[in-house]
Scaffold this active site. Sequence first.
Site, short mmCIF file in Angstrom:
data_model
loop_
_atom_site.label_atom_id
_atom_site.label_comp_id
_atom_site.label_asym_id
_atom_site.label_seq_id
_atom_site.Cartn_x
_atom_site.Cartn_y
_atom_site.Cartn_z
N GLY A 1 0.83 -1.20 0.00
CA GLY A 1 0.00 0.00 0.00
C GLY A 1 0.86 1.25 0.00
O GLY A 1 1.94 1.27 -0.59
N GLU A 2 0.38 2.29 0.65
CA GLU A 2 1.07 3.58 0.77
C GLU A 2 1.15 4.35 -0.55
O GLU A 2 1.58 5.49 -0.58
CB GLU A 2 2.51 3.42 1.30
CG GLU A 2 2.63 2.78 2.66
CD GLU A 2 4.07 2.65 3.12
OE1 GLU A 2 4.97 3.22 2.46
OE2 GLU A 2 4.31 1.98 4.14
N GLY A 3 0.78 3.73 -1.67
CA GLY A 3 1.00 4.32 -2.98
C GLY A 3 2.28 3.86 -3.62
O GLY A 3 2.70 4.40 -4.65
#
Length: 342
Positions: free
Chosen positions: A310-312
Amino acid sequence: MFDIKLINTEFDDVIQQKIDTKTKPLGALGDLETLALQIARVLGKDKPQIRNPKMMVFAADHGIADSGVSIAPSEVTTQMVVNFINGGAAINVFTRQVGFDLEVIDCGILKPIENLEGVIDQRLGAGTGPIHKRAAMTLGAVKQGFKMATDRVELHHQNGCNLIALGEMGIGNTSSAAAIMAALTGMKAEDCVGRGTGIDATTFKRKKMLVEQALLMHHCELDDPMQVLACLGGFEIVQMTGAMLAAAERNMLVIVDGFIATAAALAAIKINPNVREYMIFAHQSDEKGHVMMLEFLQAKPLLKLGMKLGEGTGAALALPLIQAAVNFYNEMASFADAGIEI
């Protein structure tokens, strides 16, 4: 709610001709050619440019996390937000590498972080309600989240940005995303729920049970995607959904990251199907359900690296490929330019 233009395909033949007459065999650049066509549709056929790309990371906490669906406690969300601001997370490393400007948005972590500069306050509350017991939030909170996200995207648009990427942080948010996926696709909860942070078999069984319980509890309200977000969503998922819709309304490209971001994309598409053609799907994550959600959306991701952070992070790694598609379209010689006869 969002006035998103249907993508203009009038010049597809012109764009495709420009791609096909580059100094290469037809189709030799594979998916980059498809990507170049999409980008030229959105940003213009003559000489599209990626300008001031922005990575927006949305953070919030989830009430369901208190019921043991993750190996990490909710406090880790706050700790990771601090890590983002201090520049120590994977998303910081990758955005520095590829030239993404990064911002971190508090959509509703458990407690506001005091004396920490750099976090953007777009709080909708101190974490959502536990979705297996009650609605995550009110419909009013969803609309407020959309307004906040829209205002933020508009700011970037005014500053010349024409591409945003969306990341997230929120312990428990794979449960919320799985519930949204099940509600909006009609798939079984057990097919949508994955192991998230790497939970054991007992926790995995509990997670599936709680998501199924949430879907049964809110069953009568799940025909409307806005109600799905209110009943099952997270504050960060809501604001990601709003940001995607707002960006498309402003003729901006949207890079969709992994499982959580794709759930937000699914909600956005259900709200306004025209948003779909503005989306670039960065990667296929290793989270169970993501493959099926991508297939449901008929989306072909750029990367498959077995990631599930995740997190981008996947979206950040996709930016150089997107830029490569733009560059070959703009800069690569045609056979006529190069004086090559075939």
